[in-house]
Design a protein around this motif. Structure first.
Motif, PDB file in Angstrom:
ATOM      1  N   TYR A  11      73.823  98.723  13.094  1.00 50.02           N
ATOM      2  CA  TYR A  11      73.750  98.296  11.702  1.00 50.02           C
ATOM      3  C   TYR A  11      72.298  97.989  11.360  1.00 50.02           C
ATOM      4  O   TYR A  11      71.573  97.432  12.189  1.00 50.02           O
ATOM      5  CB  TYR A  11      74.630  97.065  11.455  1.00 50.02           C
ATOM      6  N   TRP A  12      71.866  98.321  10.150  1.00 51.42           N
ATOM      7  CA  TRP A  12      70.458  98.173   9.788  1.00 51.42           C
ATOM      8  C   TRP A  12      69.964  96.755   9.974  1.00 51.42           C
ATOM      9  O   TRP A  12      68.808  96.524  10.290  1.00 51.42           O
ATOM     10  CB  TRP A  12      70.211  98.652   8.353  1.00 51.42           C
ATOM     11  N   GLN A  36      67.927 102.802  11.275  1.00 47.72           N
ATOM     12  CA  GLN A  36      67.809 103.499   9.996  1.00 47.72           C
ATOM     13  C   GLN A  36      69.031 103.215   9.125  1.00 47.72           C
ATOM     14  O   GLN A  36      70.165 103.372   9.574  1.00 47.72           O
ATOM     15  CB  GLN A  36      67.676 105.003  10.269  1.00 47.72           C
ATOM     16  N   LYS A  37      68.793 102.791   7.898  1.00 52.60           N
ATOM     17  CA  LYS A  37      69.886 102.461   6.978  1.00 52.60           C
ATOM     18  C   LYS A  37      70.486 103.716   6.336  1.00 52.60           C
ATOM     19  O   LYS A  37      71.679 103.793   6.109  1.00 52.60           O
ATOM     20  CB  LYS A  37      69.351 101.512   5.901  1.00 52.60           C
ATOM     21  N   HIS A  38      69.654 104.701   6.045  1.00 51.35           N
ATOM     22  CA  HIS A  38      70.122 105.908   5.361  1.00 51.35           C
ATOM     23  C   HIS A  38      70.456 106.983   6.388  1.00 51.35           C
ATOM     24  O   HIS A  38      69.594 107.414   7.149  1.00 51.35           O
ATOM     25  CB  HIS A  38      69.072 106.395   4.367  1.00 51.35           C
ATOM     26  N   ILE A  39      71.686 107.436   6.391  1.00 42.88           N
ATOM     27  CA  ILE A  39      72.209 108.288   7.452  1.00 42.88           C
ATOM     28  C   ILE A  39      71.510 109.643   7.546  1.00 42.88           C
ATOM     29  O   ILE A  39      71.389 110.205   8.624  1.00 42.88           O
ATOM     30  CB  ILE A  39      73.741 108.455   7.300  1.00 42.88           C
ATOM     31  N   ASN A  40      71.024 110.215   6.461  1.00 37.39           N
ATOM     32  CA  ASN A  40      70.415 111.545   6.500  1.00 37.39           C
ATOM     33  C   ASN A  40      68.898 111.530   6.488  1.00 37.39           C
ATOM     34  O   ASN A  40      68.279 112.583   6.375  1.00 37.39           O
ATOM     35  CB  ASN A  40      70.941 112.401   5.353  1.00 37.39           C
ATOM     36  N   ASP A  63      66.299 114.942  13.289  1.00 33.47           N
ATOM     37  CA  ASP A  63      67.478 114.548  12.517  1.00 33.47           C
ATOM     38  C   ASP A  63      68.313 113.575  13.342  1.00 33.47           C
ATOM     39  O   ASP A  63      67.940 113.207  14.467  1.00 33.47           O
ATOM     40  CB  ASP A  63      68.288 115.771  12.073  1.00 33.47           C
ATOM     41  N   LYS A  64      69.461 113.166  12.824  1.00 32.55           N
ATOM     42  CA  LYS A  64      70.270 112.147  13.514  1.00 32.55           C
ATOM     43  C   LYS A  64      70.830 112.634  14.843  1.00 32.55           C
ATOM     44  O   LYS A  64      71.174 111.830  15.696  1.00 32.55           O
ATOM     45  CB  LYS A  64      71.375 111.613  12.606  1.00 32.55           C
ATOM     46  N   GLU A  65      70.909 113.968  15.045  1.00 36.74           N
ATOM     47  CA  GLU A  65      71.319 114.510  16.346  1.00 36.74           C
ATOM     48  C   GLU A  65      70.107 114.722  17.251  1.00 36.74           C
ATOM     49  O   GLU A  65      70.211 115.315  18.315  1.00 36.74           O
ATOM     50  CB  GLU A  65      72.064 115.838  16.173  1.00 36.74           C
ATOM     51  N   SER A 111      61.039 109.165   6.691  1.00 36.24           N
ATOM     52  CA  SER A 111      61.479 108.336   7.807  1.00 36.24           C
ATOM     53  C   SER A 111      60.986 106.913   7.567  1.00 36.24           C
ATOM     54  O   SER A 111      60.162 106.663   6.684  1.00 36.24           O
ATOM     55  CB  SER A 111      60.880 108.858   9.115  1.00 36.24           C
TER      56      SER A 111
END
Length: 126
Positions: A11-12, A36-40, A63-65, A111
Protein backbone atom coordinates in the motif's frame (compact mmCIF):
# COMPACT_ATOMS: atom_id res chain seq x y z
CA UNK A 1 20.50 -10.19 11.16
CA UNK A 2 21.60 -13.08 8.96
CA UNK A 3 19.10 -14.15 6.28
CA UNK A 4 16.16 -12.36 7.85
CA UNK A 5 13.16 -11.42 5.76
CA UNK A 6 10.06 -9.38 6.27
CA UNK A 7 7.01 -8.80 4.13
CA UNK A 8 4.97 -5.63 3.76
CA UNK A 9 1.68 -5.17 1.97
CA UNK A 10 2.18 -2.90 -1.05
CA UNK A 11 0.00 0.00 0.00
CA UNK A 12 1.34 3.46 -0.87
CA UNK A 13 1.21 4.56 2.77
CA UNK A 14 3.74 1.85 3.65
CA UNK A 15 6.46 3.87 1.91
CA UNK A 16 9.31 4.76 4.22
CA UNK A 17 12.65 3.78 5.66
CA UNK A 18 13.03 0.17 6.79
CA UNK A 19 15.75 -1.69 8.69
CA UNK A 20 16.22 -4.81 10.77
CA UNK A 21 17.09 -4.94 14.45
CA UNK A 22 18.46 -8.04 16.14
CA UNK A 23 17.49 -9.18 19.62
CA UNK A 24 20.87 -7.90 20.86
CA UNK A 25 20.21 -4.40 19.49
CA UNK A 26 22.27 -4.51 16.27
CA UNK A 27 20.86 -2.62 13.27
CA UNK A 28 21.13 -3.40 9.57
CA UNK A 29 21.62 -0.72 6.96
CA UNK A 30 18.45 1.24 6.28
CA UNK A 31 16.68 1.07 2.94
CA UNK A 32 14.14 3.54 1.60
CA UNK A 33 11.14 1.75 0.05
CA UNK A 34 8.64 3.72 -1.99
CA UNK A 35 5.39 2.02 -2.96
CA UNK A 36 3.95 3.32 -6.22
CA UNK A 37 0.36 4.55 -5.81
CA UNK A 38 -0.56 4.53 -9.51
CA UNK A 39 -0.68 1.00 -10.90
CA UNK A 40 0.37 1.80 -14.50
CA UNK A 41 3.11 4.31 -13.76
CA UNK A 42 6.63 3.31 -14.81
CA UNK A 43 9.16 2.24 -12.18
CA UNK A 44 12.65 3.71 -12.11
CA UNK A 45 15.29 1.07 -11.34
CA UNK A 46 18.33 2.71 -9.76
CA UNK A 47 21.01 1.86 -7.18
CA UNK A 48 19.66 1.52 -3.65
CA UNK A 49 23.09 1.94 -2.05
CA UNK A 50 25.53 4.83 -2.54
CA UNK A 51 27.70 4.44 -5.63
CA UNK A 52 31.39 5.35 -5.73
CA UNK A 53 32.78 8.07 -7.97
CA UNK A 54 34.18 6.55 -11.15
CA UNK A 55 31.88 3.51 -11.10
CA UNK A 56 29.58 2.80 -14.05
CA UNK A 57 25.84 3.07 -13.33
CA UNK A 58 22.82 2.07 -15.39
CA UNK A 59 19.30 3.30 -14.65
CA UNK A 60 16.27 1.81 -16.36
CA UNK A 61 12.54 2.31 -16.51
CA UNK A 62 10.31 -0.74 -16.14
CA UNK A 63 6.65 -1.66 -16.04
CA UNK A 64 4.92 -3.38 -13.10
CA UNK A 65 6.07 -6.80 -14.40
CA UNK A 66 9.61 -5.33 -14.39
CA UNK A 67 9.87 -5.53 -18.20
CA UNK A 68 12.30 -3.00 -19.65
CA UNK A 69 10.51 -0.07 -21.31
CA UNK A 70 11.81 1.66 -24.43
CA UNK A 71 11.17 5.19 -25.65
CA UNK A 72 11.89 6.57 -22.18
CA UNK A 73 13.02 10.03 -21.09
CA UNK A 74 15.22 10.39 -18.01
CA UNK A 75 15.35 13.38 -15.67
CA UNK A 76 17.96 14.48 -13.11
CA UNK A 77 16.67 16.93 -10.49
CA UNK A 78 13.60 17.56 -12.72
CA UNK A 79 15.76 18.50 -15.74
CA UNK A 80 15.48 16.46 -18.93
CA UNK A 81 18.83 14.75 -19.52
CA UNK A 82 18.48 14.03 -23.27
CA UNK A 83 16.05 15.24 -25.87
CA UNK A 84 15.93 11.76 -27.40
CA UNK A 85 14.25 8.76 -25.84
CA UNK A 86 16.18 5.63 -24.92
CA UNK A 87 15.91 2.30 -23.10
CA UNK A 88 18.46 2.92 -20.35
CA UNK A 89 20.49 5.73 -18.90
CA UNK A 90 24.14 4.66 -18.80
CA UNK A 91 26.67 6.72 -16.88
CA UNK A 92 30.14 5.36 -17.66
CA UNK A 93 31.80 6.97 -14.62
CA UNK A 94 29.62 8.70 -12.03
CA UNK A 95 30.79 11.89 -10.36
CA UNK A 96 29.51 13.87 -7.41
CA UNK A 97 27.54 16.06 -9.86
CA UNK A 98 25.46 13.00 -10.80
CA UNK A 99 24.10 12.78 -7.26
CA UNK A 100 20.46 13.74 -6.93
CA UNK A 101 16.91 12.80 -7.79
CA UNK A 102 16.16 10.77 -10.91
CA UNK A 103 12.90 9.85 -12.59
CA UNK A 104 11.78 8.47 -15.93
CA UNK A 105 8.86 9.23 -18.20
CA UNK A 106 7.17 6.75 -20.54
CA UNK A 107 4.05 7.35 -22.65
CA UNK A 108 3.32 10.56 -20.73
CA UNK A 109 3.48 8.86 -17.31
CA UNK A 110 6.22 9.64 -14.79
CA UNK A 111 7.86 7.35 -12.28
CA UNK A 112 8.39 8.40 -8.71
CA UNK A 113 11.68 10.15 -8.01
CA UNK A 114 14.59 8.18 -6.56
CA UNK A 115 17.70 9.62 -4.89
CA UNK A 116 21.08 8.39 -6.10
CA UNK A 117 23.88 9.03 -3.64
CA UNK A 118 27.48 9.31 -4.89
CA UNK A 119 30.40 9.02 -2.51
CA UNK A 120 34.03 9.87 -3.18
CA UNK A 121 36.61 7.12 -3.58
CA UNK A 122 38.20 8.25 -0.30
CA UNK A 123 34.89 7.63 1.51
CA UNK A 124 34.84 3.96 0.48
CA UNK A 125 37.10 2.83 3.32
CA UNK A 126 35.11 4.58 6.05
Amino acid sequence: MNRSTCTINPYWYHSGVYWCESGSGEFSNAVNITVQKHINAPILVSPVHPVTEGDPVTLSCRDKELKLLSNVFFYHNNKLLHNDSREELKISAVSKSDEGFYKCKHSGKESLQSWMSVRGEEDENI
